[in-house]
Design an enzyme around this catalytic site. Structure first.
Site, PDB file in Angstrom:
ATOM      1  N   HIS A  22      58.773  49.577 -43.642  1.00  0.00           N
ATOM      2  CA  HIS A  22      57.533  49.224 -44.354  1.00  0.00           C
ATOM      3  C   HIS A  22      57.913  49.069 -45.820  1.00  0.00           C
ATOM      4  CE1 HIS A  22      53.186  48.915 -44.153  1.00  0.00           C
ATOM      5  NE2 HIS A  22      53.060  49.748 -45.178  1.00  0.00           N
ATOM      6  N   LYS A 167      46.503  43.375 -45.846  1.00  0.00           N
ATOM      7  CA  LYS A 167      46.975  43.662 -47.204  1.00  0.00           C
ATOM      8  C   LYS A 167      48.465  43.352 -47.220  1.00  0.00           C
ATOM      9  CE  LYS A 167      47.467  48.071 -49.611  1.00  0.00           C
ATOM     10  NZ  LYS A 167      46.728  49.208 -50.164  1.00  0.00           N
ATOM     11  N   LYS A 169      52.053  43.649 -49.179  1.00  0.00           N
ATOM     12  CA  LYS A 169      52.724  44.423 -50.213  1.00  0.00           C
ATOM     13  C   LYS A 169      53.691  43.489 -50.922  1.00  0.00           C
ATOM     14  CE  LYS A 169      52.042  48.519 -50.190  1.00  0.00           C
ATOM     15  NZ  LYS A 169      50.904  49.245 -50.833  1.00  0.00           N
ATOM     16  N   ASP A 198      48.749  44.033 -52.671  1.00  0.00           N
ATOM     17  CA  ASP A 198      48.957  45.270 -53.423  1.00  0.00           C
ATOM     18  C   ASP A 198      50.305  45.146 -54.131  1.00  0.00           C
ATOM     19  OD1 ASP A 198      49.069  47.779 -54.474  1.00  0.00           O
ATOM     20  OD2 ASP A 198      48.911  48.855 -52.566  1.00  0.00           O
ATOM     21  N   GLU A 224      45.347  44.511 -55.869  1.00  0.00           N
ATOM     22  CA  GLU A 224      45.396  45.962 -56.071  1.00  0.00           C
ATOM     23  C   GLU A 224      46.521  46.322 -57.042  1.00  0.00           C
ATOM     24  OE1 GLU A 224      45.362  48.027 -52.342  1.00  0.00           O
ATOM     25  OE2 GLU A 224      46.139  49.898 -53.186  1.00  0.00           O
ATOM     26  N   ASP A 249      44.346  51.589 -57.962  1.00  0.00           N
ATOM     27  CA  ASP A 249      44.866  52.558 -56.989  1.00  0.00           C
ATOM     28  C   ASP A 249      45.626  53.647 -57.748  1.00  0.00           C
ATOM     29  OD1 ASP A 249      45.816  53.991 -54.890  1.00  0.00           O
ATOM     30  OD2 ASP A 249      47.169  52.483 -54.120  1.00  0.00           O
ATOM     31  N   LYS A 273      41.244  57.742 -52.386  1.00  0.00           N
ATOM     32  CA  LYS A 273      42.243  58.439 -51.558  1.00  0.00           C
ATOM     33  C   LYS A 273      42.029  59.938 -51.726  1.00  0.00           C
ATOM     34  CE  LYS A 273      45.722  54.784 -51.684  1.00  0.00           C
ATOM     35  NZ  LYS A 273      47.106  54.377 -51.981  1.00  0.00           N
ATOM     36  N   GLU A 327      41.628  51.133 -45.156  1.00  0.00           N
ATOM     37  CA  GLU A 327      42.978  50.829 -44.640  1.00  0.00           C
ATOM     38  C   GLU A 327      43.516  52.071 -43.913  1.00  0.00           C
ATOM     39  OE1 GLU A 327      45.281  49.947 -48.193  1.00  0.00           O
ATOM     40  OE2 GLU A 327      45.176  52.025 -48.850  1.00  0.00           O
TER      41      GLU A 327
HETATM   42  C1  MUC Z   1      49.222  51.922 -51.381  1.00  0.00           C
HETATM   43  O1  MUC Z   1      49.794  51.700 -52.426  1.00  0.00           O
HETATM   44  O2  MUC Z   1      48.066  51.561 -51.294  1.00  0.00           O
HETATM   45  C2  MUC Z   1      48.510  51.897 -48.396  1.00  0.00           C
HETATM   46  C3  MUC Z   1      48.728  51.001 -47.410  1.00  0.00           C
HETATM   47  C4  MUC Z   1      50.091  50.734 -47.394  1.00  0.00           C
HETATM   48  O3  MUC Z   1      50.696  49.962 -46.669  1.00  0.00           O
HETATM   49  O4  MUC Z   1      50.694  51.430 -48.378  1.00  0.00           O
HETATM   50  C5  MUC Z   1      49.762  52.312 -48.923  1.00  0.00           C
HETATM   51  C6  MUC Z   1      49.953  52.659 -50.313  1.00  0.00           C
HETATM   52 MG    MG Z   2      47.974  50.705 -53.315  1.00  0.00          MG
END
Ligand code: MUC
Ligand code: MG
Length: 373
Positions: A22, A167, A169, A198, A224, A249, A273, A327
């Protein structure tokens, strides 16, 4: 009835494999490390909580090892012998003696709530004032690092009706390559899905100004944490200029951060969170600040396992508005479970149990197998 006391608090580190690597801007996860909290009370009731983070110290100020150490040495001794039924008093005692440590406190607050819910025969959501929904729509994170693989993964999720919010990354790669990757995924999925990104603080303001415009113009619904949590004035400017809404975040490391972000106008969505606020009750204080300030809400995750995921979910189902959904997919990223019945995901939603406490029981054999020796 004689007073019920907290008899012991145990923090257990558990290493579990993930279904695939991941890839986040600051760290690639090859597995996930949970910190499970087990709080035993004098009436024989046991409360469960979770204090999990991402990537050791890559994400926040607490690592799994520091969380365990701080609970063992500082926080557990403050709780042992205290009234197990008075969660206000217990958390106040921790807050008076220990600054920060919101991840550790979140697991402890969750365990106290789980125990009290079991004691009273009530789900944690009802202890928090009562749920206004039973299910939560759940986004999936596409983070394989490969555009074609991500598209195939998203299409599979749509087909099996598990997720229709994705989402992505980004931030680890060169910005133009990242933008191409995101736009290709959005074009492949079209209107069947909401696509968000994000950046995990990876850009500076000069890069973010251009990138946010391109993302917004290409149908990306939400951006994000594009820049460093420290650059507050930059985040205010981005929030004014980006065509897609900016979500905070990492900028929120406490309820007080949420207040100052709202006062500065530094985000139009908050990622809630439990770990960054100090527990399911603490995260609702941040939600109330957002609601009063007209800031929209999103139910975030630290990729917790089932215990932390349901502790978050019980708080989120009590919220009046959750415009950007959640999420809470953490358990689905893991190949193994340490609870006897895994949370139920169906028809794009996580279903939140109505049984007492969080609604989970540990699978002792699996816990013994996966706990760090
Ligand atoms: C984050 O930064 O939001 C949340 C979902 C994911 O894949 O990583 C997290 C951390
Ligand atoms: Mg995040």
């Amino acid at each position: 009835m004689s007073q019920v006391l907290i008899e012991s608090v145990e923090a257990i580190i558990v290493d579990l494999p993930t279904i695939r690597p991941h890839k986040l801007a600051m760290h690639t996860m090859q597995n996930q490390t949970l910190v499970v909290i087990r709080l035993r009370c004098s009436d024989g009731i046991e409360g469960l909580g979770e204090s999990t983070t991402i990537g050791g110290l890559a994400y926040g100020n607490e690592s799994p090892e520091s969380i365990k150490q701080n609970i063992d040495s500082h926080l557990a001794p403050l709780l042992v012998g205290q009234d197990a039924c008075n969660i206000n008093a217990a958390m106040l005692r921790l807050d008076k003696a220990a600054k920060g440590n919101t991840f550790a406190k979140s697991g402890l607050e969750s365990a106290l709530l789980d125990a009290q819910g079991k004691r009273l025969g009530l789900p944690v959501s009802e202890l928090l004032g009562g749920r206004v929904r039973d299910g939560l729509e759940v986004a999936w994170t596409l983070a394989s690092g490969d555009t074609a693989k991500d598209i195939a993964e998203a299409e599979h999720m749509l087909e099996i009706r598990r997720h229709r919010i994705f989402k992505l990354k980004i931030g680890a790669g060169e910005v133009n390559r990242d933008l191409k990757h995101v736009i290709a995924i959005k074009q492949a999925l079209g209107d069947n899905a909401s696509v968000r990104v994000d950046v995990n603080q990876a850009w500076d303001e000069s890069v973010a100004l251009r990138a946010c415009r391109i993302l917004g113009d290409n149908g990306i619904d939400l951006i994000e944490q594009p820049i460093s949590r420290i650059n507050r004035s930059g985040q205010v400017r981005l929030n004014q200029r980006s065509p897609a809404p900016i979500m905070a975040d990492e900028s929120i490391e406490s309820v007080e951060d949420a207040f100052s972000l709202a006062a500065d106008g530094a985000a139009s969505i908050f990622a809630l969170k439990i770990a960054k606020n100090g527990g399911p009750r603490a995260v609702l204080r941040t939600a109330q600040i957002a609601e009063a300030a007209g800031i929209a809400l999103y139910g975030g995750t630290m990729l917790e396992g089932s215990i932390g995921t349901l502790a978050s979910a019980h708080a989120f189902v009590t919220l009046k508005q959750l415009t950007w959904h959640t999420e809470l997919f953490g358990p689905l990223l893991l190949t193994e479970e340490i609870v006897s019945e895994a949370p139920v995901y169906r028809d794009f939603q996580l279903h939140v149990p109505r049984t007492p406490g969080l609604g989970l029981a540990l699978d002792e054999e699996r816990l013994a197998f996966f706990r760090r020796k």
